[in-house]
Design an enzyme around this catalytic site. Structure first.
Site, PDB file in Angstrom:
ATOM      1  N   ASP A  10       0.600   3.898  -3.848  1.00  0.00           N
ATOM      2  CA  ASP A  10       0.160   5.110  -2.689  1.00  0.00           C
ATOM      3  C   ASP A  10       1.567   6.025  -4.056  1.00  0.00           C
ATOM      4  O   ASP A  10       1.327   6.684  -4.632  1.00  0.00           O
ATOM      5  CB  ASP A  10       0.297   5.745  -1.041  1.00  0.00           C
ATOM      6  CG  ASP A  10       0.100   7.142  -1.266  1.00  0.00           C
ATOM      7  OD1 ASP A  10      -0.749   7.423  -1.379  1.00  0.00           O
ATOM      8  OD2 ASP A  10       1.792   7.457  -0.742  1.00  0.00           O
ATOM      9  N   GLU A  43      -4.720   0.380  -3.164  1.00  0.00           N
ATOM     10  CA  GLU A  43      -3.755   1.194  -3.144  1.00  0.00           C
ATOM     11  C   GLU A  43      -2.599  -0.435  -3.005  1.00  0.00           C
ATOM     12  O   GLU A  43      -1.377   0.098  -3.872  1.00  0.00           O
ATOM     13  CB  GLU A  43      -3.025   1.789  -2.148  1.00  0.00           C
ATOM     14  CG  GLU A  43      -3.408   3.187  -2.363  1.00  0.00           C
ATOM     15  CD  GLU A  43      -3.361   4.383  -1.353  1.00  0.00           C
ATOM     16  OE1 GLU A  43      -3.792   4.943  -1.586  1.00  0.00           O
ATOM     17  OE2 GLU A  43      -3.022   3.939  -0.170  1.00  0.00           O
ATOM     18  N   GLU A  80       0.707  -1.329   0.139  1.00  0.00           N
ATOM     19  CA  GLU A  80      -0.457   0.145   0.188  1.00  0.00           C
ATOM     20  C   GLU A  80       0.737   1.311   0.033  1.00  0.00           C
ATOM     21  O   GLU A  80       0.503   2.174  -0.123  1.00  0.00           O
ATOM     22  CB  GLU A  80      -0.910  -0.448   0.886  1.00  0.00           C
ATOM     23  CG  GLU A  80      -1.890   0.550   1.623  1.00  0.00           C
ATOM     24  CD  GLU A  80      -1.852   1.099   2.900  1.00  0.00           C
ATOM     25  OE1 GLU A  80      -2.198   0.091   3.621  1.00  0.00           O
ATOM     26  OE2 GLU A  80      -2.539   2.138   3.454  1.00  0.00           O
TER      27      GLU A  80
END
Lengths: 232, 232
Positions: A51, A123, A47
């Protein structure tokens, strides 16, 4: 015991169907869909990576698409597109959370938990694409995911109403707007606020009732901006 | 009139010598080195892009290099490495600002302006590499630029002392540390502050004198943390 093989298969089918992609490294796929309640090896690291990947891809797409926009406009538009809110919405369209691997989590009844996990999951999946397939393929996947949000606009990165109202007051050398917040009687999971705004050039107090303070401030500022414009 | 051709040649030679790279599109190189005082087409858009590019490359390098670090550690370490402070330092090593194209700017006498422009310039140049050469080549260039900063450490993304002290106080159910700041007699360009910290488990007030408030708070917290550790 949870049947890992069956579970990762559902994620695998989803990814194949939605993104037309088959992972070379299935461990990555498993990691991308694992909540920390399910496994110590969960989606949080992916994640973090995803991002940054989404941000660079969106920055680059906007940079190329809007050669006349300045860096403030590009930056504000990117901020909106990569916000948890936008990403959660995209994730919901793909129903990614339905393939989440988790244990003892009230994900069905707790909407805000579900929303935040949905965003994280999109993400982490993009982070996994990036590791498995590299930059160029991931860029294409992200471009497809964002297709509707990236449709040509005449203007990007417009300032929000609160900022615009503030800048307007500064431009005419008047004090900044003052916002007051009153929590109205409401249940904890459905809060209601009254937002009051006072500006120097408008004798009447303006107020809006909203479920979040931010939304209320924006609506009140927008109303005042329109009023000032029409009175001119 | 400023001789653009001569000026962009100096940037071209610098880039060739330092990064062993020749731009296909020289307009990009010119844009990357142009301050807004020099041209309407300046480095700000490329700087916006470069910022996102550095972040994703560093995130990915740390992700691969530290498979056991959690996302908090990865994220804190990335934050340090991509901060304007770190990037300005790298830019200074390459003396990038010496090739800046600008007009009427007190860049030699104003140190903080010079530092901030140095950082922007490194970002814009990386944005330009990305547009001209693509992701993979730019990743290699960034890896070289960050070689020393990326040397293997045993632990990355350690929390700073202020955070650690705060978490320690929470862990023993005591009130959070209280910081006080006194500006000491000092000239405006060389400010001096005394930072005082008060915690519940230490009767004596602790203070440090520093040139920035942040630095003072960190030093004072570090001192207190060491003291608590040694007393245990």
């Amino acid at each position: 015991m949870i049947n890992k093989i069956k579970d990762v298969n559902s994620a695998k089918l989803k990814v194949k169907k939605l993104f037309n992609y088959t992972f070379k490294n299935e461990t990555l796929l498993l990691e991308a869909f694992s909540h920390k309640s399910f496994s110590k090896k969960n989606y949080e690291r992916l994640e973090f990576l995803g991002d940054a990947v989404i941000r660079v891809v969106i920055s680059n797409l906007l940079f190329k698409k809007y050669p006349k926009s300045n860096e403030g406009e590009l930056s504000r538009e990117t901020q909106i597109l990569v916000s948890k809110k936008s990403i959660a919405k995209l994730s919901n369209e793909y129903k990614l959370v339905d393939a989440l691997l988790y244990k003892n989590l009230k994900i069905k009844s707790n909407t805000s938990l579900r929303t935040s996990i949905s965003a994280n999951l999109m993400e982490s999946l993009i982070g996994a694409f990036f590791v498995d397939a590299g930059y160029i393929k991931t860029e294409i996947i992200i471009q497809n995911i964002y297709k509707d949000l990236l449709k040509k606009k005449n203007k990007i990165g417009e300032k929000d109403s609160k900022t615009k109202l503030q800048e307007y007051m500064q431009s005419i050398n008047k004090p900044l707007p003052i916002y007051e917040t009153k929590r109205l009687p409401s249940p904890p999971h459905k809060p209601k606020f009254e937002i009051i705004c006072k500006i120097d050039v408008e004798p009447k107090l303006t107020s809006h009732i909203c479920s979040t303070v931010q939304e209320g401030q924006q609506k009140t500022s927008k109303f005042l901006l329109n009023k000032i414009k029409n009175e001119k």
